[in-house]
Design a protein around this motif. Structure first.
Motif, short mmCIF file in Angstrom:
data_model
loop_
_atom_site.label_atom_id
_atom_site.label_comp_id
_atom_site.label_asym_id
_atom_site.label_seq_id
_atom_site.Cartn_x
_atom_site.Cartn_y
_atom_site.Cartn_z
N TYR A 191 -7.41 6.35 -0.71
CA TYR A 191 -6.29 7.22 -0.37
C TYR A 191 -6.61 8.68 -0.66
O TYR A 191 -6.39 9.55 0.19
CB TYR A 191 -5.04 6.79 -1.14
CG TYR A 191 -3.90 7.75 -0.99
CD1 TYR A 191 -3.25 7.88 0.23
CD2 TYR A 191 -3.50 8.56 -2.04
CE1 TYR A 191 -2.22 8.79 0.38
CE2 TYR A 191 -2.47 9.46 -1.90
CZ TYR A 191 -1.83 9.56 -0.68
OH TYR A 191 -0.83 10.47 -0.53
N PHE A 248 -8.05 1.11 -3.61
CA PHE A 248 -7.15 1.85 -2.74
C PHE A 248 -6.91 3.29 -3.19
O PHE A 248 -6.86 4.18 -2.34
CB PHE A 248 -5.82 1.11 -2.58
CG PHE A 248 -4.88 1.79 -1.65
CD1 PHE A 248 -5.09 1.75 -0.28
CD2 PHE A 248 -3.80 2.52 -2.12
CE1 PHE A 248 -4.25 2.39 0.60
CE2 PHE A 248 -2.94 3.16 -1.26
CZ PHE A 248 -3.17 3.10 0.10
N SER A 258 -9.18 -4.94 -3.32
CA SER A 258 -8.83 -3.88 -2.38
C SER A 258 -7.80 -2.92 -2.97
O SER A 258 -7.86 -1.72 -2.74
CB SER A 258 -8.34 -4.47 -1.06
OG SER A 258 -7.15 -5.18 -1.26
N ALA A 294 0.83 -1.20 0.00
CA ALA A 294 0.00 0.00 0.00
C ALA A 294 0.87 1.25 0.00
O ALA A 294 0.55 2.24 -0.68
CB ALA A 294 -0.94 0.00 1.21
#
Length: 184
Positions: free
Chosen positions: A168, A164, A160, A42
């Motif tokens: 974010y 993201f 996911s 991530a």
């Protein structure tokens, strides 16, 4: 009365190394050897979103090399190097594909190749023969069953990571840098 030691202990020898492994996050919770590289991916994705794929790739290389030398759990390092480190870069490139399903099939093929490479390096290069012995409990189809479970995990991870950037930009970035432009 003090007894003499048979040989001097090195700083990270024997029980001390085992104790160090138990006190790392991947030693305390066994599934952290997969969860922590996922979280690190991530941060690679944030680097790609904020700068470029070039800086994301350099971050992947530097974190991957450091993980080999710093972390005592080589499974987590290999998981990051073989898949979780470069997947945000791959995902970002494949989002530009016109046919989303073809991009997904390519990502799935890369994931399966990475899982097989991870398994081969773990067993035959690092000598973790207990992986082969543990598959014996499930019969001759144990490897295929584990690969199927890994593919289910990949579907969740890919979903996911696809969401993201929205998470974010909408929620995390305004909290990290409140004065920054939301649509960068």
């Amino acid at each position: 009365m003090l007894r003499p030691m048979s040989r001097p202990m090195l700083p990270l020898d024997g029980p001390r190394l085992t104790k160090l492994r138990k006190h790392t996050a991947t030693g305390v919770f066994p599934m952290f050897y997969l969860i922590l590289p996922m979280l690190a991916s991530a941060f690679i994705y944030i680097m790609v979103l904020e700068t470029s794929g070039y800086w994301g790739f350099l971050t992947y290389l530097s974190v991957g090399l450091l993980s080999i030398f710093v972390t005592p759990n080589k499974d987590a390092s290999l998981a990051f190097l073989f898949f979780f480190g470069y997947f945000p870069l791959l995902r970002h490139l494949m989002e530009r594909f016109r046919w989303k399903f073809v991009g997904f099939l390519l990502r799935l093929a890369v994931f399966n190749a990475a899982v097989l490479a991870f398994f081969w390096v773990s067993v035959y290069v690092l000598g973790m023969k207990e992986l082969l012995e543990s598959l014996g409990d499930y019969g001759k189809y144990g490897g295929w069953i584990l690969l199927g479970i890994a593919n289910v995990m990949f579907f969740c991870y890919d979903f996911s990571m696809g969401n993201f950037p929205v998470l974010y930009r909408r929620y995390l970035k305004p909290r990290i840098s409140p004065g920054a432009n939301r649509e960068s």
